[in-house]
Each structure stands twice: as structure tokens, then as C-alpha cells.
Design an enzyme around this catalytic site. Structure first.
Site, PDB file in Angstrom:
ATOM      1  N   ARG A 152       0.845  -0.614   0.282  1.00  7.22           N
ATOM      2  CA  ARG A 152      -0.197  -0.155  -0.024  1.00  7.22           C
ATOM      3  C   ARG A 152       1.258   1.128   0.059  1.00  7.22           C
ATOM      4  O   ARG A 152       1.863   1.300   0.838  1.00  7.22           O
ATOM      5  CB  ARG A 152      -0.919  -0.183   1.475  1.00  7.22           C
ATOM      6  N   THR A 424      -9.981   1.190  -9.345  1.00  4.44           N
ATOM      7  CA  THR A 424      -9.007  -0.741  -8.001  1.00  4.44           C
ATOM      8  C   THR A 424      -8.708  -1.488  -9.618  1.00  4.44           C
ATOM      9  O   THR A 424      -9.923  -0.616 -10.438  1.00  4.44           O
ATOM     10  CB  THR A 424      -9.820  -0.654  -7.618  1.00  4.44           C
ATOM     11  N   ASP A 465      -7.728   8.783   1.322  1.00  4.44           N
ATOM     12  CA  ASP A 465      -8.113   7.431   1.844  1.00  4.44           C
ATOM     13  C   ASP A 465      -6.784   7.775   2.953  1.00  4.44           C
ATOM     14  O   ASP A 465      -8.219   6.659   3.817  1.00  4.44           O
ATOM     15  CB  ASP A 465      -7.199   6.366   1.190  1.00  4.44           C
ATOM     16  N   SER A 494     -10.117  -0.483   0.939  1.00  2.00           N
ATOM     17  CA  SER A 494     -10.999  -1.310   1.261  1.00  2.00           C
ATOM     18  C   SER A 494     -11.082  -2.406   0.346  1.00  2.00           C
ATOM     19  O   SER A 494     -11.219  -3.532   0.052  1.00  2.00           O
ATOM     20  CB  SER A 494     -12.033  -0.938  -0.144  1.00  2.00           C
ATOM     21  N   GLY A 520     -13.697   0.687  -5.330  1.00  3.61           N
ATOM     22  CA  GLY A 520     -13.692   1.329  -3.754  1.00  3.61           C
ATOM     23  C   GLY A 520     -14.483   1.228  -2.694  1.00  3.61           C
ATOM     24  O   GLY A 520     -13.822  -0.298  -2.321  1.00  3.61           O
TER      25      GLY A 520
END
Length: 626
Positions: A152, A424, A465, A494, A520
């Protein structure tokens, strides 16, 4: 114990592209069940992008041969169930699925295949993924061990809790919205641990795509149209890539070339890993320059300090299925919480009552999502997650569900709000009976921060985020403090990739499903519904992936339901007090692989038509009994 069948893997002969011997009983199954292509070119099925790939990678003979074989075995353009032998790749792009499957054909590992597919998606799906973003990868090796790699994005060292207090819009666009990207660190670590083929061979097909060109896909065009004015103002070079000089969006199928990105990817391929992005190279400097020119504060030291992190997966046994998913800062715990709540109801169906129970479980699980954050910097996360995914907590929350009515929002314990962006991609890979990868990546919102480097890297806006102090959501709920910004912290995601195994087999615990989604905050509920359709309702994988979905996010307190959902169920849910919004917008997009454990030679795959995804598949090897 069941009698053991032993096989040896033998590479398919070039004059027998299917890898099937006529006298091999274990291989005949594929000849009987793989669908013949319906659109042909010289006797085989090709997409327009496949032709470009084939023409460009002749110099990489092994990869190209595998690609040709995978196409010959049938890229499935329909959503009808298609039977596979020994391996499959499902992703958001059919062309990238082909690239990934060609790696499997060349005796690459599932991780090798996932890497090649993801790098390809970074070229083709530039609005959603790439070197400028990050992700989470769930890996099961051939011995059945499961691990998770967290790559991430991470806040720069200069980031602070209150950096967006004066103007929260700066978390969405511009240099301050860019977190330190993690993709290449994550893929490099995965390759170091689980790779079988050379790093360069995994990157090279994408070099060719970027340099020679690829057809513009509909999802990219659709997002470009939505973001047209922002792209024109913030990133003229990206705008000119997707629009004519007169501002007309290029049509689907128009050939897009990204020569600067091709040069960068060639450097990445030649260097042997993705470290060149982080080690102070000229590429690193150009990333920092792009961020700082747009008002950001990222430094070369931030890039050098970035690390991908190995984390143990979260796991839970739901009836006969052992589910593995990614831990925080991903949202796998939200998914497992909902599954534990639903576990005691028994298998769900397509009835109004089942949908009601699912919505109620999602509400309870989503409330507790506000306790998820970076576990390395928030000490409360580990205990909170352990409680969330426990059977005891599932039993307690299940007892609170009322079958005759939904409840006011306060009933579910909501006290703070979280949000994440929708840009995504998902890749699901299976190789053989045991080896699998489920990986989700993102650059944040579509086209991320709307910034890109001169090398063609589209940069994320993952700082959005994080939770921002002194803000409230539509219902007045404050932000989740556990997700406030800290230096070098990873924001809540998510992403909820899953690998499910069947615990009822006598001689082995074999992979049953490999599932994940993009979209999301709807990701956990999308994955939940696909899993329930596969494991509870017994639907085939194509039906499960394309089934109409619902989404309950708490705020606003309504259930979004896709057009085409059961009218009877919608009426029934309204009678139970649910506020329903029927929408023509897609809810999530999933890619999934499903293995028939009654015969482990059968592997099915499907990608979501909502996002124009396609799976690529076929025989990996001839099977010869020892």
C-alpha cells in the site's frame, strides 16, 4: 484416505498446442469441454490487442509461443461457463489476462503470472493502476502456505495529521495528495520469494505494448470523458493521449502509444527488479520533481525508505471453506466479519430474507471498518480485528439482526466514518490444484492525483484515503481517528482479495476459489456476494461474477441496487424498511477463478463484464501418469 494419483508436468509440444495426448484419459476432459472459438482469424480467435502483442513479442519466443497457445485454446468473449484444465488468469483486461496466461504456459509460477498481468494493466488501464500506485497481494504456494504482501502507498515523512485542515480538496488533487508509491517494491518482493522465471521476461510484453500501442478500452475512455476538464487543466500531456487536438475523446479501439513509459519499463526490466524506482535514480528524481512541482513535499529519502511488508493473512473457517484474506490496512476483516455473522444462518439463497440478512451483516461489518488502519502505527488495530473476525462476535451480532425489519443507523453502533477511492484493478490466478494469487491494486481515484511524470507514471492520490480531522459525513459522523495521517503511515484500503480452500477433501485442502474486486468502498460487499453465489448458492463462476448486486455503505443510509435485480426482492426489502436506490451504475467489478473440487482438473474463470474484463485459460501441461 483417497487413493493418490501422481502426475508429472511435461511442457506442451509445439506441434500439439493444446498439450493433450489423444490416449491420455486425464487430458481428454479438456478436449471434450473447452469451447471452440466463435470469432476466427486464420483458424484461431484473436482480439485486436492480441494481434499487437503477438507482433511485438516475437523476440521473446517462449512468452509469445505461450500467448499464441492461450489464444488458440480460446479467449472466452462470452460469459457462458467455460471449462479449464490446470490454470487460469482473470483480470480487468482480456489482453493482460493473455499476457499472464502466457507466463503460466511458459512454466511460470502463479506469482510470475500475476506480476506480468499487473504490469500490463498499468499500461492499458492507466486510470486505475500502475507504478504510481500500490496494492495488496495474497499468495498461496504449491504447498498450501498462504502469505500476504502489503505494498500500500505510504505517507511522506513530512506528512502530518492536520495537513489538509485548511483545504481538504488538496487531499484529492495535486502534489500533496500523492503518497509514496509501492507497486514495484511489492512486485519485486513477490518475485524474489515466489518467482520462477526471469524478471525481465515478465516486464517485456508490457514494454512492447507501451511502445507499439494498444487499443483504447472502454473503461479508460469512459473515465477520461468524466475527468476531461480536470485532465485538460491539470495534465495536458495525459489529456492529449486520450483526446484529439479539438478535445474529442478518442474512440474505443483507437491505438494508444506510451513511448516514455516503454523506455521506463525497459529500464525496470533491465535492472532486474523494481528497485530502480526507489534507489535515487533519475527515475526517482523525476517522480519527486513531478510531486514537488505540484505543491507536494515528497523527497528521495521517502522513496528510499519505502518497504513492502510481509503480513500473516486473516483466516476463518466458514462451514467447509477456509477463507484467507489480506489484513489491515486492507479491509479483509470487514469481509470476514460479515461472513461470520452470516455463518449461523446457513447457506443463503436468492430470497428476500437472505438479501435482508446480508444487508444487515454488511451494516454491522462496515461500522467496525472504522477500527481498521495501519497496524504498524496504530496499536489498537490487532485486538480490534481479532474481535471483528471471531465466531463469538459473529454470533453476538447475528443475534441482533431482526428478520422482520431493518433498524435505525444508530442501532449498528456507527460513530465515525471512513471512505476510500474507486480506482482499482483485480487479478486472480490459479496454477494447478494448490497455487493461487489474488491481488488488488490502485492509484486511488480514477487517474489518481491527475499528475504524471515525464516517464509516463500516473501518480496516486492515496492521501485522500486517510481520515481528515474536523470533517463530517452526510449523517454528521466524525472521521475515524485511527486512520488520521502520520508520517510513513499507510492509509485504510477497501481491498479484500480472497483465496478460499475446501476443508472437506480427505487427502488435501485444495483451492476452491480465488476472488477479488475493484470499486472502492463497495469492494468488501462485492467480494462477499460473489463468494456467497459460489459457495452457498452453487452458481457457476460466470453467473456469480455478472450477477446483479446491492451495496449498503451506511452513509448515506440506503441500499443501492443495480438495475435488473429481482423486482420481487426489491419490493420485499422495501417492506422491511430498507431505503432502496435502483441505479444504472455498476456496483464493483470482480475477477474470479473457481476450481471444481470433485475433479481438480477443472478450473473455471470469469472477469466482470461491467469493466470489460475477460479471462484467459487453457491447458498448461500434458498430464502423464507416473
Amino acid at each position: 484416505m483417497a487413493s493418490e494419483k501422481k502426475f508429472q508436468f511435461v511442457e506442451a509440444d509445439s506441434d500439439n498446442a493444446s498439450g493433450i495426448d489423444d490416449d491420455d484419459e486425464d487430458a481428454k476432459l479438456v478436449a471434450e469441454t473447452v469451447e471452440e472459438p466463435t470469432v476466427s482469424l486464420c483458424g484461431h480467435q484473436f482480439s485486436s490487442l492480441s494481434v499487437l502483442i503477438i507482433g511485438g513479442v516475437l523476440f521473446a519466443a517462449l512468452v509469445t509461443l505461450g500467448l499464441l497457445i492461450s489464444i488458440a485454446l480460446g479467449l472466452n468473449d462470452s460469459m457462458t461457463p467455460t471449462l479449464y484444465l490446470r490454470g487460469a488468469v482473470a483480470s480487468d483486461s482480456g489482453a493482460c489476462s493473455e499476457v499472464g496466461f502466457s507466463v503460466l504456459k511458459g512454466n511460470g509460477s502463479a506469482v510470475d503470472s500475476a506480476i506480468a498481468t499487473l504490469v500490463c494493466l498499468g499500461v492499458v488501464r492507466l486510470q486505475s493502476a500502475g507504478i504510481g500506485g500500490g496494492g495488496t497481494m495474497l499468495i498461496r504456494n504449491a504447498s498450501g502456505h498462504v502469505t500476504s504482501i502489503d505494498y500500500r502507498e505510504m505517507a511522506p515523512g513530512s506528512a502530518s495529521r492536520d495537513m489538509f485542515n485548511a483545504d481538504s480538496s488538496k487531499a484529492q488533487l495535486g502534489g500533496l495528495s500523492v503518497a509514496v508509491p509501492g507497486q514495484m517494491k511489492g512486485l519485486s518482493l513477490a518475485h524474489e520469494m515466489f518467482g520462477k522465471t526471469s524478471w525481465s521476461s515478465l516486464i517485456q510484453p508490457s514494454v512492447v505494448l507501451a511502445r507499439n500501442g494498444f487499443p483504447l478500452e472502454k473503461p479508460t475512455r469512459d473515465w477520461a470523458i468524466q475527468k476531461e476538464q480536470q485532465l485538460k487543466q491539470s495534465n495536458p500531456s495525459l489529456h492529449s493521449l486520450l483526446f484529439t487536438a479539438d478535445g474529442v475523446p478518442l474512440p474505443v479501439g483507437a491505438v494508444i502509444r506510451r513511448p516514455q513509459l516503454a523506455n521506463l519499463l525497459q529500464s525496470v526490466a533491465d535492472s532486474g527488479s523494481g528497485d530502480i524506482i526507489y534507489n535515487g535514480s533519475s527515475i526517482s528524481q523525476r517522480i519527486v520533481d513531478a510531486v514537488r512541482a505540484a505543491g507536494g513535499s515528497m523527497t528521495l529519502q521517502d522513496l528510499a525508505a519505502y518497504r513492502a511488508v510481509l503480513r500473516p493473512p486473516l483466516s476463518a473457517t466458514i462451514r467447509s471453506n477456509l477463507l484467507h484474506t489480506s489484513p489491515p490496512p486492507s479491509s479483509g476483516a470487514t469481509l470476514l466479519s460479515a461472513m461470520q455473522i452470516l455463518r449461523g444462518f446457513g447457506p443463503l439463497s436468492d430470497s428476500t430474507l437472505s438479501f435482508h440478512r446480508m444487508i444487515e451483516a454488511i451494516k454491522f461489518a462496515f461500522v467496525r471498518r472504522s477500527e481498521i488502519a495501519d497496524p504498524d502505527l496504530e496499536s489498537s488495530v490487532a485486538a480490534a480485528v481479532a474481535t471483528m473476525i471471531s465466531q463469538e462476535e459473529g454470533d453476538r451480532l447475528r443475534a441482533m439482526i431482526r428478520d422482520n425489519s431493518t433498524q435505525p443507523l444508530s442501532y449498528y453502533g456507527a460513530s465515525s466514518a471512513t471512505t476510500t477511492a474507486p480506482g482499482t484493478v483485480q487479478v486472480s490466478v490459479q496454477r494447478g490444484e494448490q497455487e493461487a494469487v489474488s491481488v488488488t491494486e490502485s492509484i486511488g481515484s480514477p487517474f489518481g492525483s491527475l499528475l504524471s511524470t515525464v516517464d509516463g507514471i500516473v501518480l496516486n492520490n492515496a492521501m485522500n484515503d486517510f481520515s481528515i480531522p474536523n470533517t463530517v459525513d452526510l449523517h454528521g459522523f466524525p472521521p475515524a481517528e485511527v486512520n488520521f495521517i502520520k508520517p510513513h503511515k499507510r492509509p485504510l484500503s477497501s481491498m479484500s482479495p480472497v483465496i478460499a480452500a475446501n476443508t472437506q477433501l480427505n487427502d488435501t485442502i485444495a483451492v476452491r476459489a480465488v476472488v477479488g474486486a475493484g470499486g472502492g468502498p463497495s469492494i468488501p460487499s462485492t467480494v462477499l456476494q460473489v463468494l456467497i453465489d459460489l459457495l452457498d448458492k452453487g452458481k457457476d463462476v460466470s453467473t456469480a461474477v455478472k450477477a446483479k448486486r446491492l451495496y449498503q455503505r451506511l452513509t448515506p443510509d440506503l441500499v443501492a441496487i443495480e438495475e435488473g435485480f429481482s423486482e420481487e426482492a426489491i419490493a420485499g426489502l422495501r417492506s422491511l424498511g430498507h431505503s432502496i436506490l435502483v441505479t444504472n451504475r455498476s456496483i464493483g467489478h470482480s475477477s474470479a477463478v473457481y476450481q471444481d473440487n470433485s475433479d481438480p482438473r477443472r478450473i473455471y474463470a470469469a472477469s466482470d463484464p461491467r469493466d470489460s474484463g475477460k479471462a484467459s485459460y487453457g491447458a498448461l501441461f500434458k498430464l502423464k501418469k507416473k
